[in-house]
Design an enzyme around this catalytic site. Structure first.
Site, PDB file in Angstrom:
ATOM      1  N   SER A   1     -31.767  40.858   1.480  1.00  0.00           N
ATOM      2  CA  SER A   1     -31.971  42.231   1.885  1.00  0.00           C
ATOM      3  C   SER A   1     -31.266  42.629   3.176  1.00  0.00           C
ATOM      4  CB  SER A   1     -33.459  42.571   1.943  1.00  0.00           C
ATOM      5  OG  SER A   1     -33.579  43.941   1.671  1.00  0.00           O
TER       6      SER A   1
ATOM      7  N   ASP B   1     -38.645  45.665   0.462  1.00  0.00           N
ATOM      8  CA  ASP B   1     -37.659  45.197   1.442  1.00  0.00           C
ATOM      9  C   ASP B   1     -37.739  45.978   2.746  1.00  0.00           C
ATOM     10  OD1 ASP B   1     -36.980  43.711  -0.739  1.00  0.00           O
ATOM     11  OD2 ASP B   1     -34.980  44.574  -1.001  1.00  0.00           O
TER      12      ASP B   1
ATOM     13  N   TYR C   1     -30.924  45.838 -12.834  1.00  0.00           N
ATOM     14  CA  TYR C   1     -32.136  46.109 -12.046  1.00  0.00           C
ATOM     15  C   TYR C   1     -32.696  47.469 -12.452  1.00  0.00           C
ATOM     16  CZ  TYR C   1     -35.146  46.390  -7.894  1.00  0.00           C
ATOM     17  OH  TYR C   1     -36.216  46.481  -7.043  1.00  0.00           O
TER      18      TYR C   1
HETATM   19  P1  ADP Z   1     -28.662  42.426  -0.152  1.00  0.00           P
HETATM   20  O1  ADP Z   1     -29.576  43.530   0.282  1.00  0.00           O
HETATM   21  O2  ADP Z   1     -29.361  41.410  -0.990  1.00  0.00           O
HETATM   22  O3  ADP Z   1     -27.932  41.782   0.978  1.00  0.00           O
HETATM   23  P2  ADP Z   1     -27.308  44.629  -1.415  1.00  0.00           P
HETATM   24  O4  ADP Z   1     -26.231  44.696  -2.441  1.00  0.00           O
HETATM   25  O5  ADP Z   1     -28.576  45.341  -1.690  1.00  0.00           O
HETATM   26  O6  ADP Z   1     -27.562  43.068  -1.118  1.00  0.00           O
HETATM   27  O7  ADP Z   1     -26.758  45.203  -0.028  1.00  0.00           O
HETATM   28  C1  ADP Z   1     -25.522  44.759   0.499  1.00  0.00           C
HETATM   29  C2  ADP Z   1     -24.709  45.974   0.937  1.00  0.00           C
HETATM   30  O8  ADP Z   1     -25.341  46.616   2.045  1.00  0.00           O
HETATM   31  C3  ADP Z   1     -23.339  45.599   1.440  1.00  0.00           C
HETATM   32  O9  ADP Z   1     -22.403  45.510   0.390  1.00  0.00           O
HETATM   33  C4  ADP Z   1     -23.009  46.775   2.376  1.00  0.00           C
HETATM   34  O10 ADP Z   1     -22.586  47.894   1.636  1.00  0.00           O
HETATM   35  C5  ADP Z   1     -24.381  47.100   2.956  1.00  0.00           C
HETATM   36  N1  ADP Z   1     -24.592  46.402   4.246  1.00  0.00           N
HETATM   37  C6  ADP Z   1     -25.568  45.528   4.539  1.00  0.00           C
HETATM   38  N2  ADP Z   1     -25.488  45.110   5.824  1.00  0.00           N
HETATM   39  C7  ADP Z   1     -24.432  45.720   6.360  1.00  0.00           C
HETATM   40  C8  ADP Z   1     -23.818  45.702   7.669  1.00  0.00           C
HETATM   41  N3  ADP Z   1     -24.308  44.957   8.669  1.00  0.00           N
HETATM   42  N4  ADP Z   1     -22.712  46.473   7.862  1.00  0.00           N
HETATM   43  C9  ADP Z   1     -22.234  47.239   6.870  1.00  0.00           C
HETATM   44  N5  ADP Z   1     -22.760  47.297   5.626  1.00  0.00           N
HETATM   45  C10 ADP Z   1     -23.849  46.552   5.367  1.00  0.00           C
HETATM   46 MG    MG Z   2     -30.503  44.988  -0.988  1.00  0.00          MG
END
Ligand code: ADP
Ligand code: MG
Length: 329
Positions: A90, A136, A185
């Protein structure tokens, strides 16, 4: 001003949040930090090399806050994160929550933590297009050191549940990101709403157990497992914890069909590693990570053996951390 927001790992209660059920997540030490300074125009940067389109999460949060009449000034916000992106821990909720806290503080506003969780969830649903539940964003804001949090996703009542001493959280990231994850999902969510309508109940939390309905059977049995898991934590019943995690993984694999060969292999490999209490997939599935509860004294040996049995795994040894808030410089 700096704000921190942690990622999370869910101990048990998967896909139950959007079915009005129970979840038992933990905020983890890996986190996102938003550093905000006044600027002539809105400007967002990230040090995480995110894929194109990442700004949608921040713009979604900004939109939800403006809808609630929060007067956000122009800001330059830099996001940096120790969380892997897209690993099922998350990073998205940590990202949204860190942005929300920066916007709210810069506006000189205050909002209850649960409202912040809800508006970040709404941003992900509306702007990003993932029909996620509240888990989350909730846990990123409500985490507590050395505790899991039991949340009833219907009433939003919650309480901290202590994690017995000597148990370490070991997260094992398969590195697999199946492209179908977000569409599948959303499909599961729709299937659940249809099944609930067919059964004449408000949500699958209320469905009677019926072998004919695999999706419903997972939700009903998983909710029972969350409550049993809370009892097992209170009783420090390590055998019970392991059995419940195994049953949860099996139910997600067979009835809910959101596991994948890599997650199954990682859970199987954990059985051969020293100090294992319990292992299961965690998060939405179709790739991502497993959560392992491991005897603290064996945690490094466990991680080393798992890395040997599953080459390419990224392993994080962590503990339950506190929820999002102001980061002192
Ligand atoms: P998870 O929540 O399991 O890590 P998700 O696909 O829900 O996977 O979210 C990942 C996405 O969130 C990334 O591809 C990006 O678009 C965004 N994201 C998350 N953290 C960052 C960050 N620190 N900087 C920029 N984008 C981010
Ligand atoms: Mg996510």
């Amino acid at each position: 001003m700096k704000f921190r927001a942690p990622g999370r790992v869910n101990l048990i209660g998967e896909h139950t949040d959007y079915n009005d059920g129970f979840v038992l997540p933990v905020a983890i030490e890996m986190q996102t930090i938003a550093t905000a300074t006044p600027a002539p125009a809105m400007q967002f940067t990230s040090t995480s090399n995110p894929p194109a389109g990442w700004e949608a999460y921040v713009l979604g949060v900004e939109k939800q806050l403006r809808r609630r009449a929060v007067p956000i000034p122009n800001l330059a916000i830099e996001f940096s994160s120790t969380l892997p992106l897209g690993a099922g821990l998350s990073s998205s909720a940590a990202f949204e929550v860190s942005a929300a806290l920066a916007f709210i503080a810069a506006a000189g506003f205050e909002l209850p933590a649960m409202e912040v969780a809800k508006l970040c969830q709404q941003a992900e649903i509306e702007t990003v297009g993932l029909g996620c539940g509240i888990m989350d964003q909730f846990i990123s804001l409500h985490g507590r050191a050395d505790h899991a949090i039991l949340l009833d996703c219907r009433s939003l009542a919650w309480r901290p549940v202590p994690i017995p001493e000597g148990i370490t959280l070991v997260i094992a990231d398969t590195g697999v990101k199946h492209a179908l994850a977000s569409s599948e999902y959303n499909t599961r969510r729709k299937e659940c709403e249809e099944a609930a309508a067919a059964l004449g109940v408000k949500s699958l939390r209320d469905a009677i157990q019926d072998g004919g309905y695999k999706r419903a059977r997972h939700i009903v049995s998983e909710n029972a497992r969350v409550l049993a898991f809370v009892e097992a934590l209170a009783a420090n019943d390590r055998k019970g914890l392991g059995e419940l995690m195994a049953a949860s993984h099996e139910s997600l694999r067979v009835d809910y069909e959101v596991s994948c060969p890599e997650l199954d292999a990682m859970v199987a490999a954990a059985q051969q590693c020293p100090g294992l209490i319990g292992a299961r997939m965690t998060g939405g599935g179709f790739g991502g990570s497993t959560i392992n509860l491991v005897e603290t004294g064996e945690a490094s040996a466990f991680a080393a053996k798992l890395a040997q049995l599953y080459p390419g795994a990224t392993i994080h040894i962590t503990r339950a951390a506190s929820g999002a808030g102001r980061q002192n410089p």
